[in-house]
Enzyme design. Structure first.
Site, PDB file in Angstrom:
ATOM      1  N   GLY A  25       0.832  -1.203   0.000  1.00  0.00           N
ATOM      2  CA  GLY A  25       0.000   0.000   0.000  1.00  0.00           C
ATOM      3  C   GLY A  25       0.860   1.244   0.000  1.00  0.00           C
ATOM      4  N   ALA A  26       2.005   1.163  -0.695  1.00  0.00           N
ATOM      5  CA  ALA A  26       3.028   2.201  -0.610  1.00  0.00           C
ATOM      6  C   ALA A  26       2.648   3.511  -1.282  1.00  0.00           C
ATOM      7  CB  ALA A  26       4.341   1.684  -1.207  1.00  0.00           C
ATOM      8  N   GLY A  28      -0.197   5.089  -0.798  1.00  0.00           N
ATOM      9  CA  GLY A  28      -1.225   5.739  -0.001  1.00  0.00           C
ATOM     10  C   GLY A  28      -0.708   6.912   0.816  1.00  0.00           C
ATOM     11  N   LEU A  30      -0.587   7.336   4.098  1.00  0.00           N
ATOM     12  CA  LEU A  30       0.229   7.006   5.274  1.00  0.00           C
ATOM     13  C   LEU A  30       1.710   6.970   4.901  1.00  0.00           C
ATOM     14  CD1 LEU A  30       0.535   6.097   8.230  1.00  0.00           C
ATOM     15  CD2 LEU A  30       0.216   3.744   7.446  1.00  0.00           C
ATOM     16  N   LYS A  32       3.234   8.476   2.324  1.00  0.00           N
ATOM     17  CA  LYS A  32       3.736   9.793   1.931  1.00  0.00           C
ATOM     18  C   LYS A  32       3.839  10.757   3.114  1.00  0.00           C
ATOM     19  CE  LYS A  32       0.638   9.965  -1.414  1.00  0.00           C
ATOM     20  NZ  LYS A  32      -0.185  10.410  -2.562  1.00  0.00           N
ATOM     21  N   ASP A 101      -1.189  -7.302  -7.796  1.00  0.00           N
ATOM     22  CA  ASP A 101      -2.391  -7.592  -7.022  1.00  0.00           C
ATOM     23  C   ASP A 101      -2.001  -8.408  -5.797  1.00  0.00           C
ATOM     24  OD1 ASP A 101      -4.805  -8.566  -5.993  1.00  0.00           O
ATOM     25  OD2 ASP A 101      -5.709  -8.797  -7.984  1.00  0.00           O
ATOM     26  N   PHE A 102      -2.370  -7.934  -4.607  1.00  0.00           N
ATOM     27  CA  PHE A 102      -1.987  -8.618  -3.368  1.00  0.00           C
ATOM     28  C   PHE A 102      -2.602 -10.007  -3.251  1.00  0.00           C
ATOM     29  CE2 PHE A 102      -1.721  -4.126  -1.341  1.00  0.00           C
ATOM     30  CZ  PHE A 102      -0.518  -3.909  -1.985  1.00  0.00           C
ATOM     31  N   LYS A 166      -3.619  -0.641  12.424  1.00  0.00           N
ATOM     32  CA  LYS A 166      -4.968  -0.781  12.941  1.00  0.00           C
ATOM     33  C   LYS A 166      -5.970  -0.520  11.831  1.00  0.00           C
ATOM     34  CE  LYS A 166      -6.099   3.899  14.469  1.00  0.00           C
ATOM     35  NZ  LYS A 166      -7.320   4.140  13.726  1.00  0.00           N
ATOM     36  N   ASP A 195       0.684   0.894  16.912  1.00  0.00           N
ATOM     37  CA  ASP A 195      -0.213   1.963  17.341  1.00  0.00           C
ATOM     38  C   ASP A 195       0.632   3.231  17.354  1.00  0.00           C
ATOM     39  OD1 ASP A 195      -1.818   3.810  18.586  1.00  0.00           O
ATOM     40  OD2 ASP A 195      -2.529   2.463  20.151  1.00  0.00           O
ATOM     41  N   HIS A 196       0.414   4.127  16.388  1.00  0.00           N
ATOM     42  CA  HIS A 196       1.317   5.267  16.242  1.00  0.00           C
ATOM     43  C   HIS A 196       1.294   6.198  17.446  1.00  0.00           C
ATOM     44  CE1 HIS A 196      -2.434   7.177  14.727  1.00  0.00           C
ATOM     45  NE2 HIS A 196      -1.914   8.256  15.255  1.00  0.00           N
ATOM     46  N   HIS A 258      -5.818   2.931  20.688  1.00  0.00           N
ATOM     47  CA  HIS A 258      -5.194   4.139  21.231  1.00  0.00           C
ATOM     48  C   HIS A 258      -5.526   4.373  22.706  1.00  0.00           C
ATOM     49  CE1 HIS A 258      -4.014   4.843  17.231  1.00  0.00           C
ATOM     50  NE2 HIS A 258      -5.010   5.592  16.818  1.00  0.00           N
TER      51      HIS A 258
END
Length: 509
Positions: A25-26, A28, A30, A32, A101-102, A166, A195-196, A258
């Site tokens: 998912g590079a 997306g 998140l 960037k 395709d994953f 998550k 969990d960031h 969180h």
């Protein structure tokens, strides 16, 4: 240029192992906005191994050159510090891309071939860690396919690790199912459930604050603490995540990960060491000590809300049902508040109030420790009728820091008390460079430290606690949505949750 040093930059410590990071998912947001800037920050701080490479994997039909350009643009746009041309040039040579395709087994063989080639040409050890920045429906599939392609097997002292974003499941049953599926391929020590929030300095500092300062740990209990509030409020709406949010809602999106992470770190007993499993053992014990909510408790100890149109900073903003991808009669909650109790010696009878919401009056994430009121007897012959309670606030965002509120005599001939605040701000005190919150987590994965990542039993304990709430809310849909205006502090029901106990929310005080 030496990228293996341990000094300089905004952090110190051991540099990451020689490895390849593969992001699924590079292309997306998140990647960037967070992951690529975090990697750049690590490289600039000399904490990224010189023998490192990044492989992006996604559906988008990019060439390697186009993907590389996009990542460099992301660094220039979202980097939290001044750009270093030398570091940027070094980074550029280590970015690669594979499209596919994953769900296609052939894609994983091409990925494996590329990773082997990258390691060979750049003298990188064949250590791989996979970051699943994808929709949750792909988590189990990607792990299964990686295992089938032989890309999770650890041989010749090389390691394989998987970071999973998550939400980890959407209820207790699905979380257990996902755990079972990935454990058919991976050992628990290979799984890093991220969990960031735990990348925030203040979150990491909770343990140091509690256990390294003898003035706080002795009063960190029911004898001195009246109640605790944990707030995660956002001014933004769902933005472009309407489709996801309709299936998740505020409860699934924020509480079992969180908020429960913050709760467990605040309430856990001292671990025997700071080793990963020692810390996570105590966090899990804390979560398991929380009282389960009965259906009757759900009605009296929880509140939910959905925002309508309102104003933020003087500008009109739309209601949730007007957001893209949201149903016009949606019953999805954008706000949650809960009252929880812990059944153990330290915290018996101390209520914990949790709340989180979108389109709130201010952006803030904090843990507010409200201490018990001092006896008034000493002041009975003065004009003082009420003593202000002491409050300790651990701020996670937007400005990470700690503040302590206490009473002091106002100068003058009359006995008068005024509240005083002592504030500590990370940026001001340590002069540290702002970061994305992912640097520490990525570095920990590269060095094999899982302390700040959730373990399977922690995930299931969190879902187990909110499952009764989800069940009752499903059986009794909300009747008055939307019920709070954008730019407010949430629905009236949330205020009543505390008012029934003679308390009120700390709204930035």
């Amino acid at each position: 240029m030496n990228l293996n040093g341990t000094n300089g930059g905004f952090m110190q410590g051991r540099a990451g192992d020689s490895c390849v990071m593969i992001i699924f998912g590079a292309t997306g947001d998140l990647t960037k906005r967070k992951l690529i800037p975090a990697l750049y920050n690590l490289a600039k701080a000399k904490l990224l191994s010189r023998k490192f490479a990044l492989v992006g994997a996604a559906f988008d039909p990019f060439t390697a050159e186009a993907f590389r350009d996009q990542m460099l643009d992301a660094i220039k746009t979202y980097a939290t510090d001044e750009l270093d041309a030398e570091v940027l040039a070094w980074f550029e040579k280590r970015i690669f891309y594979v499209q596919g395709d994953f769900r296609d087994p052939e894609f994983y063989w091409r990925l494996k071939e590329l990773c082997t080639e990258v390691c060979g040409k750049n003298a990188i050890d064949e250590n791989y860690f996979y970051y699943l920045a994808t929709a949750p429906i792909f988590f189990g599939e990607i792990v299964r396919q990686l295992g089938h392609a032989g890309m999770t097997a650890e041989e010749c002292d090389n390691w394989r690790r998987v970071i999973i974003e998550k939400p980890f499941g959407h209820d207790l049953e699905s979380a257990k199912e996902l755990n079972n599926d990935i454990k058919k391929v991976l050992r628990e020590r290979q799984i890093y459930r991220i969990d960031h929030y735990l990348g925030k300095e203040t979150v990491q500092n909770i343990m140091v604050f509690r256990f390294a300062n003898s003035i706080f740990e002795p009063i960190w209990n029911r004898r001195y603490i009246d109640h605790v509030q944990i707030t995660a409020a956002e001014t933004v709406g769902v933005e472009r995540r309407g489709g996801y949010y309709e299936t998740a809602g505020a409860m699934r999106d924020m509480v079992p990960n969180h908020l429960f992470q913050l709760l467990s770190l605040t309430t856990m007993e001292p671990p025997v060491s700071f080793e990963a499993d020692a810390v996570r053992d105590e966090q899990t014990k804390a979560l398991r000590s929380l009282q389960m909510l009965s259906p009757e408790d759900v009605l009296s100890k929880t509140a939910r809300g959905q925002y309508c149109e309102g104003q933020l900073e003087g500008e009109p903003v739309p209601g949730y049902r007007e957001e893209p991808g949201v149903a016009r009669d949606s019953r999805t909650e954008t706000f949650v508040a809960m009252k929880l109790m812990i059944d153990n010696w330290r915290w018996a009878d101390v209520p914990f109030y949790l709340r989180t919401g979108k389109r709130m009056a201010a952006r803030t994430t904090e843990i507010s420790i409200q201490f018990r009121r001092a006896p008034l007897v000493l002041f009975r012959n003065t004009d003082i009728e009420n003593l202000q309670t002491n409050r300790l606030v651990l701020r996670l965002q937007p400005n990470e820091g700690i503040s302590l509120q206490f009473g002091a005599k106002v100068p003058g001939p009359v006995m008068q008390l005024g509240p005083v605040k002592m504030d500590f701000d990370y940026a001001d005190y340590f002069h540290c460079t702002p970061n994305t919150g992912y640097e520490r987590l990525l570095l920990d994965c590269m060095t094999g430290d899982a302390t700040l990542f959730q373990r399977a039993d922690m995930v299931e304990a969190g879902w187990n606690l909110i499952q009764p709430v989800l069940d009752v809310w499903k059986a009794l849909p909300p009747r008055q949505f939307p019920n709070y205006a954008a730019g407010s502090w949430g629905p009236r029901e949330a205020d009543e949750l505390l008012e029934r106990d003679g308390r009120q929310w700390n709204n930035g005080g």
